[in-house]
Design a protein around this motif. Structure first.
Motif, PDB file in Angstrom:
ATOM      1  N   ILE A 259       0.578  -1.345   0.063  1.00 57.72           N
ATOM      2  CA  ILE A 259       0.060  -0.009   0.163  1.00 57.72           C
ATOM      3  C   ILE A 259       0.940   1.303  -0.058  1.00 57.72           C
ATOM      4  N   LEU A 260       1.813   1.071   0.787  1.00 57.48           N
ATOM      5  CA  LEU A 260       2.643   2.308   0.709  1.00 57.48           C
ATOM      6  C   LEU A 260       3.379   2.612  -0.492  1.00 57.48           C
ATOM      7  N   ALA A 261       3.906   1.570  -1.140  1.00 62.00           N
ATOM      8  CA  ALA A 261       4.673   1.583  -2.472  1.00 62.00           C
ATOM      9  C   ALA A 261       3.528   2.183  -3.650  1.00 62.00           C
ATOM     10  N   LEU A 262       2.140   1.740  -3.256  1.00 65.78           N
ATOM     11  CA  LEU A 262       1.412   2.182  -4.358  1.00 65.78           C
ATOM     12  C   LEU A 262       0.897   3.518  -4.280  1.00 65.78           C
ATOM     13  N   ILE A 263       1.014   4.032  -3.190  1.00 66.80           N
ATOM     14  CA  ILE A 263       0.784   5.483  -2.795  1.00 66.80           C
ATOM     15  C   ILE A 263       2.075   6.480  -3.148  1.00 66.80           C
ATOM     16  N   LEU A 264       2.988   5.747  -2.947  1.00 65.36           N
ATOM     17  CA  LEU A 264       4.266   6.899  -3.278  1.00 65.36           C
ATOM     18  C   LEU A 264       4.544   6.888  -4.661  1.00 65.36           C
ATOM     19  N   THR A 265       4.533   5.633  -5.292  1.00 67.80           N
ATOM     20  CA  THR A 265       4.971   5.528  -6.819  1.00 67.80           C
ATOM     21  C   THR A 265       4.467   6.676  -7.450  1.00 67.80           C
ATOM     22  N   PRO A 266       2.906   6.846  -7.751  1.00 67.61           N
ATOM     23  CA  PRO A 266       2.571   7.895  -8.684  1.00 67.61           C
ATOM     24  C   PRO A 266       3.009   9.302  -8.179  1.00 67.61           C
ATOM     25  N   ARG A 267       3.210   9.647  -7.056  1.00 69.12           N
ATOM     26  CA  ARG A 267       3.530  10.977  -6.549  1.00 69.12           C
ATOM     27  C   ARG A 267       4.933  11.149  -6.842  1.00 69.12           C
ATOM     28  N   ILE A 268       5.538  10.233  -6.599  1.00 73.91           N
ATOM     29  CA  ILE A 268       7.119  10.287  -6.849  1.00 73.91           C
ATOM     30  C   ILE A 268       7.378  10.692  -8.581  1.00 73.91           C
ATOM     31  N   ASN A 269       6.847   9.667  -9.292  1.00 76.62           N
ATOM     32  CA  ASN A 269       6.932   9.720 -10.575  1.00 76.62           C
ATOM     33  C   ASN A 269       6.377  11.111 -11.271  1.00 76.62           C
ATOM     34  N   ARG A 270       5.174  11.586 -10.654  1.00 76.34           N
ATOM     35  CA  ARG A 270       4.650  12.732 -11.221  1.00 76.34           C
ATOM     36  C   ARG A 270       5.526  13.897 -11.069  1.00 76.34           C
ATOM     37  N   TRP A 271       6.188  13.893  -9.846  1.00 73.53           N
ATOM     38  CA  TRP A 271       6.942  15.054  -9.207  1.00 73.53           C
ATOM     39  C   TRP A 271       8.354  15.124 -10.081  1.00 73.53           C
ATOM     40  N   TRP A 272       8.867  13.739 -10.216  1.00 75.31           N
ATOM     41  CA  TRP A 272      10.226  13.487 -10.912  1.00 75.31           C
ATOM     42  C   TRP A 272      10.277  13.974 -12.462  1.00 75.31           C
ATOM     43  N   HIS A 273       8.968  13.660 -13.224  1.00 78.56           N
ATOM     44  CA  HIS A 273       8.949  13.980 -14.682  1.00 78.56           C
ATOM     45  C   HIS A 273       8.656  15.311 -14.611  1.00 78.56           C
ATOM     46  N   HIS A 274       7.834  16.003 -13.918  1.00 77.05           N
ATOM     47  CA  HIS A 274       7.635  17.523 -14.068  1.00 77.05           C
ATOM     48  C   HIS A 274       8.741  18.240 -13.815  1.00 77.05           C
ATOM     49  N   ARG A 275       9.822  17.806 -12.801  1.00 78.79           N
ATOM     50  CA  ARG A 275      11.080  18.394 -12.575  1.00 78.79           C
ATOM     51  C   ARG A 275      11.871  18.267 -13.780  1.00 78.79           C
ATOM     52  N   GLN A 276      11.826  17.132 -14.657  1.00 77.82           N
ATOM     53  CA  GLN A 276      12.646  16.907 -15.791  1.00 77.82           C
ATOM     54  C   GLN A 276      12.170  17.923 -16.927  1.00 77.82           C
ATOM     55  N   GLN A 277      11.066  18.457 -16.889  1.00 77.23           N
ATOM     56  CA  GLN A 277      10.735  19.235 -17.983  1.00 77.23           C
ATOM     57  C   GLN A 277      11.466  20.480 -18.199  1.00 77.23           C
ATOM     58  N   GLU A 278      11.934  20.824 -19.116  1.00 73.82           N
ATOM     59  CA  GLU A 278      12.810  22.057 -19.437  1.00 73.82           C
ATOM     60  C   GLU A 278      11.548  23.361 -19.388  1.00 73.82           C
ATOM     61  N   PRO A 279      11.882  24.520 -18.949  1.00 76.70           N
ATOM     62  CA  PRO A 279      10.863  25.542 -18.952  1.00 76.70           C
ATOM     63  C   PRO A 279      11.130  26.122 -20.180  1.00 76.70           C
ATOM     64  N   VAL A 280      10.091  26.435 -20.907  1.00 69.38           N
ATOM     65  CA  VAL A 280      10.233  27.240 -22.128  1.00 69.38           C
ATOM     66  C   VAL A 280      10.237  28.682 -21.845  1.00 69.38           C
ATOM     67  N   VAL A 281      11.270  29.367 -22.219  1.00 70.58           N
ATOM     68  CA  VAL A 281      11.265  30.954 -22.084  1.00 70.58           C
ATOM     69  C   VAL A 281      10.913  31.634 -23.256  1.00 70.58           C
ATOM     70  N   ILE A 282       9.815  32.449 -23.236  1.00 73.98           N
ATOM     71  CA  ILE A 282       9.409  33.343 -24.393  1.00 73.98           C
ATOM     72  C   ILE A 282       9.878  34.599 -24.225  1.00 73.98           C
ATOM     73  N   PRO A 283      10.749  35.062 -24.991  1.00 71.66           N
ATOM     74  CA  PRO A 283      11.230  36.405 -25.167  1.00 71.66           C
ATOM     75  C   PRO A 283      10.010  37.351 -25.142  1.00 71.66           C
ATOM     76  N   ARG A 284      10.284  38.517 -24.218  1.00 72.17           N
ATOM     77  CA  ARG A 284       9.050  39.304 -23.906  1.00 72.17           C
ATOM     78  C   ARG A 284       9.387  40.310 -25.146  1.00 72.17           C
ATOM     79  N   GLN A 285       8.033  40.746 -25.723  1.00 71.67           N
ATOM     80  CA  GLN A 285       8.003  41.550 -26.953  1.00 71.67           C
ATOM     81  C   GLN A 285       7.534  42.930 -26.486  1.00 71.67           C
ATOM     82  N   ARG A 286       8.155  43.910 -26.971  1.00 74.84           N
ATOM     83  CA  ARG A 286       7.558  45.325 -26.782  1.00 74.84           C
ATOM     84  C   ARG A 286       6.222  45.350 -27.298  1.00 74.84           C
ATOM     85  N   SER A 287       5.508  46.478 -26.559  1.00 75.31           N
ATOM     86  CA  SER A 287       4.001  46.559 -27.190  1.00 75.31           C
ATOM     87  C   SER A 287       4.240  47.686 -28.472  1.00 75.31           C
ATOM     88  N   SER A 288       3.250  47.631 -29.153  1.00 77.37           N
ATOM     89  CA  SER A 288       3.421  48.628 -30.143  1.00 77.37           C
ATOM     90  C   SER A 288       3.248  50.328 -29.801  1.00 77.37           C
TER      91      SER A 288
END
Length: 334
Positions: free
Chosen positions: A288-317
């Protein structure tokens, strides 16, 4: 991405546990013999070599009609990638084999009597003795021995099915869940050392089950286990519960196919005098402990691995207009 980012959670768990075990073997003079015995164990080498050969041939064949050297390299890459994906299962075997010889050195005194007292307080009997007296028969023993032995094959087979189907999400969940289960179980072996009824309670089991003696399967299991303190919790119970739960979620047909064998395995842990009732209960809690921990750890881990996408700010007209206007004013003032 550094090494810490490339390693998955299950790899970090086993790496940490391995470092602790190696430190213990260095600290204990007798621990070196465990390492030497492990390295010299031909079973692991034979299993790994056989698996590598099968993977290499499959990878070479699937590489198609390209150049021979390219196909060879592709096959080697496939072998390396597959071995890494299945490394948690190998690590389970290797660490268990290490603890098999190391726990008697670490914990020479066992606590079986306390576990027996818990069983007596809860159910009032020695569970294995009661089962043998009420449902015991040669046919029952033969069936339950097969169910008990399925523990060593069910998880690797299911993992292979998921991997070959390319279902890496369920595969990674299974890998991490089995790792956490083993990790908790191995901690239990070291903190609650127990050898089990068939070793500790020989006075109430003078009658050998049919598979004991004459080099039967139970004899083989006994030779592998020896005097290992691997009773609490029951990892047969824990890992089977994890496997059934994930099969129910991801492979319903396989769940129904394996369920009768798994139910027999639960019964066999007690009937075959391997575990106390409290061990089986602890195994369920571990799962039960393993089944509770597994999805939480995997979600945290794979979210952590995603590289943030930096969009350059554009000046308004409007900002552009203001800037151009200011530039025009400067030019006119000159």
């Amino acid at each position: 991405m550094g090494l810490g980012g490339r390693l998955r959670p299950e790899e970090w768990l086993f790496l940490t546990f391995s470092v602790v075990l190696i430190a213990l073997m260095i600290y204990l003079g007798e621990g070196y013999s465990t390492l030497v015995k492990l390295v010299g164990n031909w079973r692991f080498g034979a299993i790994v070599l056989g698996m590598c050969a099968a993977i290499f041939l499959r990878g070479y064949w699937r590489a198609g009609g390209g150049h021979g050297l390219d196909r060879f390299r592709t096959a080697l890459t496939t072998v390396g990638r597959t071995l890494r994906e299945f490394s948690p299962l190998w690590a389970c075997m290797v660490i268990y084999e290490t603890l098999h010889d190391l726990t008697p050195v670490l914990r020479p005194h066992v606590v079986d009597q306390q576990l027996i007292a818990i069983d007596h307080a809860v159910v009032g009997v020695d569970v294995a003795r009661w089962l043998n007296d009420h449902i015991g028969s040669p046919a029952m023993t033969e069936v339950l021995v097969v169910c008990y032995a399925s523990y060593g094959f069910a998880t690797p087979i299911y993992a292979a099915v998921l991997y070959l189907q390319g279902r890496m999400g369920p595969f990674r969940d299974l890998s991490l869940a089995i790792t956490i289960t083993a990790f908790i179980g191995y901690l239990g072996y070291m903190t609650v050392p127990a050898v089990g009824p068939y070793v500790f309670q020989t006075d109430i089991y003078p009658d050998l089950l049919p598979q004991w003696g004459h080099n039967g399967l139970l004899d083989t299991i006994n030779q592998v286990k020896g005097t290992a303190r691997d009773c609490f919790p029951s990892l047969h119970t824990a890992m089977t519960t994890v496997l059934l739960t994930l099969m129910w979620r991801d492979a319903r047909r396989l769940f129904w196919a394996y369920l009768p064998i798994a139910l027999g395995l639960y019964l066999s842990t007690l009937y075959l005098r391997v575990h106390y009732g409290v061990d089986v209960a602890a195994g369920l809690v571990t799962a039960i402990l393993a089944l509770i921990l597994t999805p939480r750890i995997n979600r945290w881990w794979h979210h952590r691995q995603q590289e943030p996408v930096v969009i350059p700010r554009q000046r308004s007209s409007s900002s552009t207009v203001r800037l151009s206007g200011a530039a025009t004013d400067r030019q006119s003032s000159r």
